[in-house]
Design an enzyme around this catalytic site. Structure first.
Site, short mmCIF file in Angstrom:
data_model
loop_
_atom_site.label_atom_id
_atom_site.label_comp_id
_atom_site.label_asym_id
_atom_site.label_seq_id
_atom_site.Cartn_x
_atom_site.Cartn_y
_atom_site.Cartn_z
N LEU A 193 23.24 -27.60 16.65
CA LEU A 193 23.59 -28.42 17.81
C LEU A 193 24.21 -29.78 17.43
CD1 LEU A 193 23.49 -28.83 20.89
CD2 LEU A 193 21.15 -29.69 20.61
N ASN A 218 13.56 -29.02 13.40
CA ASN A 218 15.04 -29.07 13.38
C ASN A 218 15.52 -30.39 12.76
OD1 ASN A 218 14.38 -26.93 15.33
ND2 ASN A 218 16.58 -26.89 15.69
N TYR A 257 17.45 -14.17 7.30
CA TYR A 257 17.20 -15.53 6.78
C TYR A 257 15.73 -15.91 7.01
CZ TYR A 257 16.61 -20.52 6.82
OH TYR A 257 16.09 -21.77 6.60
N SER A 300 10.26 -23.10 7.17
CA SER A 300 10.91 -23.35 8.46
C SER A 300 10.00 -22.96 9.61
CB SER A 300 12.19 -22.51 8.50
OG SER A 300 12.73 -22.49 9.79
N LYS A 342 12.21 -16.74 4.35
CA LYS A 342 11.24 -17.84 4.34
C LYS A 342 9.81 -17.28 4.32
CE LYS A 342 14.11 -21.05 4.04
NZ LYS A 342 14.24 -21.70 2.75
N ILE A 391 19.48 -31.62 3.18
CA ILE A 391 18.13 -32.21 3.10
C ILE A 391 17.84 -32.64 1.66
CG2 ILE A 391 15.69 -31.83 3.63
CD1 ILE A 391 16.64 -29.49 5.48
P1 NAD Z 1 22.21 -26.90 2.49
O1 NAD Z 1 22.99 -25.66 2.49
O2 NAD Z 1 22.87 -28.17 2.89
O3 NAD Z 1 21.54 -27.13 1.06
C1 NAD Z 1 21.19 -26.08 0.21
C2 NAD Z 1 21.77 -26.38 -1.15
O4 NAD Z 1 21.41 -25.33 -2.04
C3 NAD Z 1 23.30 -26.45 -1.14
O5 NAD Z 1 23.71 -27.62 -1.81
C4 NAD Z 1 23.75 -25.20 -1.90
O6 NAD Z 1 24.93 -25.43 -2.63
C5 NAD Z 1 22.55 -24.95 -2.79
N1 NAD Z 1 22.33 -23.56 -3.18
C6 NAD Z 1 22.31 -22.44 -2.39
N2 NAD Z 1 22.07 -21.36 -3.14
C7 NAD Z 1 21.94 -21.78 -4.42
C8 NAD Z 1 21.71 -21.15 -5.67
N3 NAD Z 1 21.56 -19.83 -5.76
N4 NAD Z 1 21.62 -21.90 -6.78
C9 NAD Z 1 21.76 -23.26 -6.72
N5 NAD Z 1 22.03 -23.90 -5.59
C10 NAD Z 1 22.10 -23.18 -4.45
O7 NAD Z 1 20.90 -26.64 3.41
P2 NAD Z 1 19.81 -27.65 3.93
O8 NAD Z 1 19.96 -27.77 5.40
O9 NAD Z 1 19.78 -28.87 3.10
O10 NAD Z 1 18.50 -26.78 3.68
C11 NAD Z 1 17.74 -26.94 2.51
C12 NAD Z 1 16.57 -25.98 2.56
O11 NAD Z 1 15.80 -26.22 3.73
C13 NAD Z 1 16.96 -24.51 2.61
O12 NAD Z 1 16.04 -23.78 1.84
C14 NAD Z 1 16.85 -24.17 4.06
O13 NAD Z 1 16.59 -22.82 4.26
C15 NAD Z 1 15.66 -25.02 4.46
N6 NAD Z 1 15.60 -25.33 5.89
C16 NAD Z 1 16.68 -25.91 6.48
C17 NAD Z 1 16.65 -26.19 7.83
C18 NAD Z 1 17.83 -26.78 8.54
O14 NAD Z 1 17.91 -26.68 9.75
N7 NAD Z 1 18.77 -27.41 7.83
C19 NAD Z 1 15.48 -25.91 8.56
C20 NAD Z 1 14.39 -25.34 7.92
C21 NAD Z 1 14.46 -25.05 6.57
C1 WQD Z 2 19.20 -25.98 18.69
C2 WQD Z 2 19.31 -25.78 20.19
C3 WQD Z 2 20.52 -23.80 20.81
C4 WQD Z 2 24.39 -25.04 19.27
C5 WQD Z 2 18.20 -23.09 13.52
C6 WQD Z 2 17.65 -21.92 12.74
C7 WQD Z 2 16.26 -22.24 12.25
C8 WQD Z 2 16.25 -23.56 11.48
C9 WQD Z 2 16.90 -24.66 12.24
C10 WQD Z 2 16.46 -23.14 9.14
C11 WQD Z 2 19.10 -24.33 20.62
C12 WQD Z 2 21.24 -25.04 21.28
C13 WQD Z 2 23.05 -25.01 19.63
C14 WQD Z 2 25.37 -25.08 20.30
C15 WQD Z 2 23.61 -25.11 21.94
N1 WQD Z 2 16.96 -23.46 10.26
N2 WQD Z 2 22.67 -25.05 20.93
N3 WQD Z 2 24.93 -25.13 21.59
O1 WQD Z 2 18.53 -22.44 16.61
O2 WQD Z 2 16.69 -24.16 16.82
O3 WQD Z 2 17.34 -23.36 14.60
O4 WQD Z 2 18.21 -24.25 12.68
O5 WQD Z 2 15.38 -22.75 8.87
O6 WQD Z 2 15.87 -21.17 11.46
O7 WQD Z 2 17.62 -20.79 13.60
O8 WQD Z 2 18.90 -24.82 15.84
O9 WQD Z 2 20.71 -26.45 16.06
O10 WQD Z 2 21.27 -23.98 16.15
O11 WQD Z 2 20.04 -25.04 18.04
O12 WQD Z 2 23.28 -25.14 23.12
O13 WQD Z 2 26.57 -25.07 20.03
O14 WQD Z 2 20.64 -26.10 20.60
O15 WQD Z 2 20.62 -22.77 21.75
O16 WQD Z 2 18.43 -24.34 21.83
P1 WQD Z 2 17.86 -23.61 16.08
P2 WQD Z 2 20.31 -25.09 16.46
#
Ligand code: NAD
Ligand code: WQD
Length: 340
Positions: free
Chosen positions: A202, A181, A151, A126, A155, A13
């Site tokens: 997913l 998501n 995790y 999240s 948050k 992101i």
């Molecule tokens: P990501 O792992 O792709 O990106 C996180 C980045 O932070 C990585 O580049 C990693 O190298 C870096 N990082 C981790 N720990 C670090 C540290 N101690 N010092 C410096 N860099 C560090 O993850 P993302 O999907 O881009 O998520 C970004 C943020 O959004 C995270 O805080 C995650 O919890 C939050 N978030 C993600 C999702 C999702 O589904 N991807 C959903 C909700 C919230």
């Molecule tokens: C989506 C849907 C699965 C994989 C996670 C974290 C959440 C947030 C976003 C950071 C669900 C289904 C998945 C597979 C499947 N991250 N699925 N087969 O679980 O909604 O959220 O990512 O904050 O905290 O828990 O996302 O992409 O894992 O799943 O059927 O192989 O797809 O059961 O219904 P989720 P996901």
């Protein structure tokens, strides 16, 4: 030119957000320790925007490392804090790793923001903080529940640390964006999601299956109380999500409440089967899948009420589900060396 510091800016992101800040005319400084990303992402960003962000390989959980960067960039107007570990299952096995990285990180960032008078924070939260909400769609007023995983708890704790810090000083302001998501990749296919090992999420599992890296997708449960029996989520395009951060920084620099929370989703829920169909429809690829048992810890259905983000933040998701799913596929092909 106004400057922002983006922690985790080479991540999934974060990298899309760097692009949107640069496109909006900001100078960007990235801090990332590359624990879950690689340095070539900076080339991808430069190739999209024509500008190379400054990059520091540094650990936000290390106080001195954050000091080194923030002291050099105390003219930044905001910090966008992405850097964190995010694997739900791993956090259950290694909670201390997650508490150390994700909690120490925000403590250091807030401490150095105060010291160097960098006054505005955007935090990556999240929808996991809502658990399974009683009422759908879920608004920002819905209760924050006991998280399912360490995790998720990081948050919740991060938001509490931010609020406590803001209450202790009149200086800082913060916006917490609760992402639903995030899926998809930049339309150029030059940056996208790069999961290490077997994907938990997913969309990467679907694209890796379609390209032949995985045998078939396991659909976790078809006996939920939903129209087709599969679980429902609010899948938000990563570029749309990135744009919400630019809106958040401009709002922070105006005269508003010192702490605000916004849901960032599309406002529409899609089931796992609907995502599979969207993938097949938009890419022309047939996907192999089988139905298996529910995954432990999964909620049945959640999607966002985005009224507050739409009206107060002035942000709205724009991309369609089909174009978003297709963008994930274009990225997967590029990563695996196929022509896009
Ligand atoms: P990501 O792992 O792709 O990106 C996180 C980045 O932070 C990585 O580049 C990693 O190298 C870096 N990082 C981790 N720990 C670090 C540290 N101690 N010092 C410096 N860099 C560090 O993850 P993302 O999907 O881009 O998520 C970004 C943020 O959004 C995270 O805080 C995650 O919890 C939050 N978030 C993600 C999702 C999702 O589904 N991807 C959903 C909700 C919230
Ligand atoms: C989506 C849907 C699965 C994989 C996670 C974290 C959440 C947030 C976003 C950071 C669900 C289904 C998945 C597979 C499947 N991250 N699925 N087969 O679980 O909604 O959220 O990512 O904050 O905290 O828990 O996302 O992409 O894992 O799943 O059927 O192989 O797809 O059961 O219904 P989720 P996901």
């Amino acid at each position: 030119m106004q400057k922002v510091i983006i922690t985790g800016g080479t991540g999934y992101i974060g990298s899309h957000t760097v692009v949107e800040f640069q496109n909006a005319g900001y100078e960007v400084v990235i801090i990332d320790n590359l624990s879950n990303s690689n340095i070539e992402v900076v080339d991808g960003i430069e190739s999209i925007t024509g500008k190379r962000p400054q990059f520091y390989k540094a650990d936000v959980a290390c106080h001195k490392a954050v000091d080194d960067v923030f002291s050099k960039h105390d003219d930044a107007i905001a910090v966008i804090h992405f850097a964190a570990y995010k694997a739900v299952g791993e956090s259950v096995k290694k909670p201390l790793l997650y508490y150390h990285n994700n909690v120490q990180g925000i403590v250091n960032v807030l401490d150095k923001m105060q010291e160097y008078n960098i006054l505005n924070l955007v935090f990556s939260s999240s929808c996991t903080v809502y658990g399974q909400p009683e009422k759908l769609p879920v608004t920002e007023e819905s209760p924050v529940v006991k998280p399912e995983s360490p995790y998720g708890n990081t948050k919740k704790i991060n938001e509490e640390i931010i609020v406590d810090t803001l209450n202790s000083t009149r200086k800082l302001k913060a916006i917490s964006l609760r992402y639903f998501n995030p899926i998809g990749a930049h339309e150029s296919a030059k940056i996208g999601e790069l999961p290490l090992g077997v994907p938990d999420n997913l969309l990467p599992y679907i694209t890796q299956t379609a390209i032949g890296l995985r045998k078939e997708l396991s659909v976790f449960g078809d006996d939920y109380n939903t129209p087709d029996g599969t679980a429902i989520r609010d899948y938000i395009n990563v570029t749309d999500l990135a744009k919400a951060h630019v809106k958040a920084v401009s709002r922070l620099t105006e005269d508003h409440d010192r702490f605000e929370v916004f849901n960032v989703g599309t406002g529409k829920g899609s089931s796992v089967m609907e995502i599979i169909l969207a993938f097949e429809r938009s890419t022309g690829q047939e996907l192999k899948y089988k139905i298996v048992d529910r995954r432990a810890g999964d909620v049945e259905q959640v999607w966002a009420d985005t009224t507050k983000a739409n009206t107060v933040l002035g942000w709205k998701a724009e991309k369609t589900l089909d174009e978003t799913v297709k963008s994930a596929w274009e990225w997967e092909k590029r990563v695996r060396g196929e022509s896009v």
